[in-house]
Design an enzyme around this catalytic site. Structure first.
Site, PDB file in Angstrom:
ATOM      1  N   GLU A  22     123.561  -1.293   3.245  1.00 16.13           N
ATOM      2  CA  GLU A  22     124.925  -0.803   3.390  1.00 16.13           C
ATOM      3  C   GLU A  22     125.135  -0.053   4.701  1.00 16.13           C
ATOM      4  O   GLU A  22     126.177  -0.166   5.327  1.00 16.13           O
ATOM      5  CB  GLU A  22     125.317   0.049   2.184  1.00 16.13           C
ATOM      6  CG  GLU A  22     125.364  -0.743   0.875  1.00 16.13           C
ATOM      7  CD  GLU A  22     126.237  -1.992   0.957  1.00 16.13           C
ATOM      8  OE1 GLU A  22     127.016  -2.136   1.912  1.00 16.13           O
ATOM      9  OE2 GLU A  22     126.121  -2.832   0.051  1.00 16.13           O
ATOM     10  N   GLU A  80     131.277  -7.559   5.092  1.00 16.57           N
ATOM     11  CA  GLU A  80     130.681  -8.512   4.151  1.00 16.57           C
ATOM     12  C   GLU A  80     129.965  -9.628   4.900  1.00 16.57           C
ATOM     13  O   GLU A  80     128.905 -10.091   4.473  1.00 16.57           O
ATOM     14  CB  GLU A  80     131.757  -9.092   3.214  1.00 16.57           C
ATOM     15  CG  GLU A  80     132.549  -8.064   2.405  1.00 16.57           C
ATOM     16  CD  GLU A  80     131.695  -7.058   1.656  1.00 16.57           C
ATOM     17  OE1 GLU A  80     130.558  -7.385   1.297  1.00 16.57           O
ATOM     18  OE2 GLU A  80     132.167  -5.914   1.454  1.00 16.57           O
TER      19      GLU A  80
HETATM   20 ZN   LIG Z   1     128.159  -3.710   1.855  1.00 16.76          ZN
END
Ligand SMILES: [Zn+2]
Ligand SMILES: *[C@@H]1O[C@H](CO)[C@@H](O)[C@H](O)[C@H]1NC(C)=O
Ligand SMILES: *[C@@H]1O[C@H](CO)[C@@H](O)[C@H](O)[C@H]1NC(C)=O
Ligand SMILES: *[C@@H]1O[C@H](CO)[C@@H](O)[C@H](O)[C@H]1NC(C)=O
Length: 939
Positions: free
Chosen positions: A385, A363
């Site tokens: 991602e 994160e």
């Molecule tokens: Zn992520």
């Protein structure tokens, strides 16, 4: 969604307009198609249904995407949650820049009651002809009597909503007898909290105010600037500083009664120092020290790595009791599921710590990559991602080098996606998505795991420092902006060109990101000390047919080949262009064997001749120093996949595993563990199953003898190895391990709650609870169930939840399932995990399959078809199905409930896996069983 498709195809038939994106429809059709009837507000009613032919005079664009011609500049947003009623009131004033004259403005809304809409220019009302909601598109449509000239306007909306409808959007979460309010917007749920332009490219600044009861803390992305008490209602209006420009999905609002700890971040001169705070429920703050420490060190690492200051004046992290996903990178206020954040030193295992650390550094990587620079549209989600998933290992490798996360990348991230990406039902990394269902569905292994694997390969051939510099340039160049994949490649290109002036980086990467799947390289000895390498798409079902012309690269890849021999690692990369049919590797004099794809950095598999496999197996058995632990894990991983796909005989795969008697490292064992567990479920209830059990017992015995069941002070990686070996021993029923587990379990169960009860060592808990419960009686189960209900620690709860699914007795499992459905026992965000646990148990599999088919509408009601977790449940619970009967059952289930929502691709994956399992049983089971039989006879 399928309703919309129906309408689209109807219009296509009428050949009115391009159907893909700019679908033109009249209001009449909107009415005609019925899907908005209930959502059209009272203010606007369509009175007549005109004949379809009249659609020639269409006025209105209907699309899931908003126009790029109305840009939000600033949101002035006030939210007033009422926790007792479970509702909230809101007011938003959106400053928009209208780029071209137009008669309407569309923006997103969902589940909100829109009370009033005003549009102003220079504080003067602009007459609004009508406003209404099209629920199917999740849009609020505002129409004007006269066209608005281009210019700046303010849209002013009063609205209200529910806090209890779901656990995404803006919602209330209960814990014990307390309530808190939190939000989770990624990817398309900001529209459930306030009307907004809910697409990542519409960045705007936010002035947020939250109304909170006295005693509560209000948190948002930015720092608090004022708090004004209203004695009449006994509430405070807390206002936050204006945000930097950001996407709606990153906004976040929390009201809670939590405590926090804080630390100063040392920025080393890159930006001003700032404070990092971690929040948890009162009384739990001793569990945030670990997160705080990882958070601080990782943040300092990223500032150095990116060479870009942290963009906000503060950074908070918070553990939320009811949370849909693992965590979300809300800018300046990162939200976590409790099990992804809290670590109690007394109960958390090594694995818990590593997994929490991974989530936190993931994160934090987004605070720059993703938040400061954001993908233009969800098509490029992989960039966010994949990058954050890869940075996890880089950041942890920097701050906790002894965890060897670079090697663990193989087992944690890459190996699993190499399986799903070897199916026709997979998809390309860069994939066109439009609807909320499609968007949420691509938060999948392809975006995260393949995305990160491909970036790791890219770093492998660009070089670590070059990669870092390219990323840093990219962040500086596009800060507060939006990008596509090509923008990152363009930033890396100059560094790549230094060493590879003749190659085209975009072309190389396009072959990996713009087509589905990956290649297998087949290596055969050529003339005069050479190896000839060819490539083909790797599919687990080698006989699967597909059209090679359905993409521009025709399933050929531009492959960076690395290799090593008995004389060491070659420094050279051999490039295998997608357009060449083969390449040649020239060996040096004295090279006796060769292994391609060093450390499995390349996202491809390598198939050798049987003789070459034989040589590699000899090297493994001889503990060749040339083969790193990643190389060993790679060989195990490849050989099983290749055997399944019939590139090599299963005998070779089984032969290779015999080397494990001399293997002492964690990552190869972790790889082998996955293969053996998979094999065990394929051979369940067959002669081969018994053989495999004996064989694995034989393999692990040397290493098992070196482990202790008593707590020992050993390095982290040794701890992981120990747990892996002990759990393999329990899983494959090594008698001495089985009795030890049961003994530990019973003494733990008996002493719980009694004076002087000795707590069990955290690392052993998962194993002892779970395998100890295998043969549990109903009375024992009931006791553990009580312990679970009373347990307050989220990590411990999670271990107990898992253990409760272990018994071999189906009646016990049925009781568990019934009790778990009640959310007073198991939270909604944990329930599907319990279902999966029970399905993993052979005694629970049929039970779950019956349950899902019988209660599907109830599941849809509770979790919604837009939940990818619900969608992924189907492949999850059916992963071991391997009969024609099951195939028919699944097909008829899907035809009974054709709407799959975000689970569409997951269904196709499930079917393909099932067919593959049937094929495996027919093709390979006899070979494996025979091999095991022969091997055990010769022992
Ligand atoms: Zn992520
Ligand atoms: C590099 O490859 C891309 C994608 O195939 C292509 O569009 C571009 O023109 C190529 N660039 C050069 C310099 O050849
Ligand atoms: C390698 O490619 C060349 C050129 O296309 C071809 O002539 C040759 O037969 C190929 N060799 C093998 C072993 O496939
Ligand atoms: C497997 O190993 C055995 C024993 O070393 C050997 O005889 C056999 O040929 C091997 N099988 C294959 C297919 O390589």
């Amino acid at each position: 969604m399928s309703l919309l498709i129906l309408v689209i195809s109807l219009v296509c038939l009428l050949r009115i307009h391009d159907c893909k994106t700019n679908l033109m429809l009249s209001f009449d059709l909107v009415k005609f198609s019925k899907f908005t009837l209930q959502s059209v507000t009272k203010r606007y009613r369509v009175s007549t249904v005109k004949p379809i032919k009249r659609m020639e005079s269409l006025k209105m664009k209907l699309s899931d995407r908003l126009s790029g011609l109305v840009l939000p500049v600033n949101y002035n947003l006030k939210l007033h949650p009422n926790m007792e009623k479970g509702t909230f009131e809101g007011h938003v004033n959106i400053h928009v820049n209208v780029k071209e004259e137009r008669k309407h403005i569309y923006l997103h809304t969902k589940f909100l009651d829109i009370k009033n809409v005003k549009v102003l220019k220079d504080n003067k009302d602009i007459p609004v002809a009508k406003f209404f909601e099209v629920a199917q598109l999740e849009q609020l449509m505002i129409h004007f009597e006269q066209a608005l000239p281009a210019g700046h306007y303010h849209i002013d909306i009063d609205f209200s909503g529910s806090l209890t409808k779901s656990i995404v959007g803006f919602y209330a979460s209960r814990y014990k007898d307390r309530t808190m309010v939190a939000s989770k917007f990624e990817p398309t749920y900001a529209r459930q909290a306030f009307p907004c332009f809910d697409e990542p490219e519409f960045k705007a600044t936010f002035d947020i105010a939250l109304v909170k009861p006295k005693g509560y803390t209000a948190l948002s992305n930015m720092n608090e600037i004022s708090s004004v008490h209203d004695s009449k209602t006994n509430t405070d209006v807390v206002s936050f500083a204006r945000s930097v420009p950001m996407s709606t999905y990153l906004a976040c609002f929390v009201l809670c009664e939590f405590d926090f700890k804080e630390t100063e971040i040392n920025t080393n001169g890159i930006g001003d120092p700032f404070t990092l705070r971690s929040y948890a429920r009162k009384g739990e703050t001793q569990k945030i020290d670990f997160a705080q420490s990882i958070g601080q060190r990782a943040t300092e690492f990223y500032i150095k790595y990116y060479e870009v200051p942290f963009p906000l004046p503060k950074l908070d992290m918070i553990a939320i009791p009811e949370y849909q996903s693992g965590a979300t990178e809300h800018w300046g206020l990162i939200t976590y599921r409790e099990t992804s954040f809290l670590i109690d030193d007394a109960t958390a295992s090594t694995q818990n710590r590593i997994s929490v650390a991974n989530t936190i550094v993931h994160e934090l990587a987004h605070m720059w990559f993703g938040n400061l620079v954001t993908m233009k549209w969800w098509d490029d989600l992989w960039l966010n991602e994949g990058f954050a998933t890869y940075m996890q290992v880089k950041a942890l490798d920097a701050i906790e080098p002894s965890w060897t996360m670079l090697d663990q990348f193989l087992t944690k991230t890459m190996h699993s996606v190499l399986v799903s990406d070897a199916k026709l039902a997979s998809h390309a990394i860069v994939q066109t998505v439009e609807t909320p269902d499609e968007i949420t569905a691509i938060f999948d292994a392809i975006s995260y795991n393949k995305g990160s694997s491909v970036l790791r390969m890219l770093e492998g051939f660009v070089g670590e420092e070059n990669f870092r510099r390219g990323v840093s340039d990219y962040l500086k160049r596009y800060k507060y902006g939006n990008t596509v994949t090509q923008d990152l490649l363009a930033s890396l290109e100059p560094y790549f060109k230094k060493d590879h002036p003749d190659l085209n980086l975009t072309l190389i990467m396009d072959t990996w990101t713009r087509q589905t799947g990956y290649p297998v390289l087949t290596v055969t000895p050529g003339d005069a000390h050479t190896l000839v390498v060819s490539q083909a798409r790797f599919l687990l079902d080698r006989s699967a047919t597909y059209n090679t012309r359905d993409n521009q690269f025709q399933y050929r890849w531009f492959v960076p080949i690395t290799y090593k021999t008995n004389q060491g690692t070659s420094k050279r990369i051999v490039w295998f262009p997608n357009e060449e049919s083969n390449v040649t590797i020239t060996l040096s004099p004295g090279d006796t064997w060769c292994k391609l794809n060093n450390n499995q950095v390349g996202y491809y598999r390598v198939s050798y001749t049987e003789e070459m496999w034989g040589q590699l197996i000899q090297q493994l058995k001889g503990k060749s120093e040339q083969l790193t632990l990643s190389d060993r894990a790679h060989l195990i991983n490849d050989v099983f996949a290749l055997a399944t796909a019939e590139y090599v005989s299963y005998e070779v795969a089984m032969n290779l595993t015999t080397y494990l008697t001399v293997e002492e490292d964690y990552v190869p064992w972790d790889t082998a563990d996955t293969e053996f567990v998979k094999l065990a479920s394929r051979l369940e209830n067959s002669l081969g199953g018994e053989g495999l059990r004996k064989y694995v017992q034989h393999l692990i015995t040397p290493l098992y003898k070196k482990q202790s069941w008593d707590q020992t002070d050993i390095p982290v990686i040794q701890k992981l190895l120990r747990v892996r070996i002990l759990s393999l021993a329990a899983r494959f029923e090594l008698p001495q391990a089985q009795s030890k587990v049961r003994e530990l379990f019973l003494s733990w169960l008996d002493s719980r709650g009694t004076a002087g009860a000795k707590d069990m060592e955290p690392d052993l808990r998962s194993i002892v609870y779970f395998y100890g419960m295998k043969s549990a009686s109903q009375a024992e189960w009931d006791k553990v169930w009580q312990l679970f209900l009373e347990e307050r620690d989220p990590q411990e709860q999670q271990k107990l939840r898992h253990a409760l699914s272990a018994p071999a007795n189906t009646n016990i499992l049925r009781k568990y399932l019934t009790l778990a459905w009640d959310q007073n026992n198991v939270r909604t965000s944990d329930y599907l995990i319990v279902v999966q646990y029970i399905a993993n148990n052979p005694s629970g599999r049929a039970l779950i399959w019956d349950e899902i088919r019988a209660k599907w509408p109830e599941y849809v009601k509770r979790f919604s078809l837009n939940s990818r977790y619900l969608g992924n449940l189907i492949p999850g619970i059916s992963s071991t199905f391997d009969t024609e009967v099951k195939l028919q059952e699944m097909e008829s289930f899907f035809s009974q409930y054709p709407e799959a929502g975000a689970g569409e691709a997951a269904r196709r994956r499930a079917l393909e896996t099932l067919r593959g399992n049937i094929r495996w049983r027919e093709t390979h089971e006899p070979t494996v069983t025979q091999w095991l039989n022969d091997y055990l006879t010769n022992l």
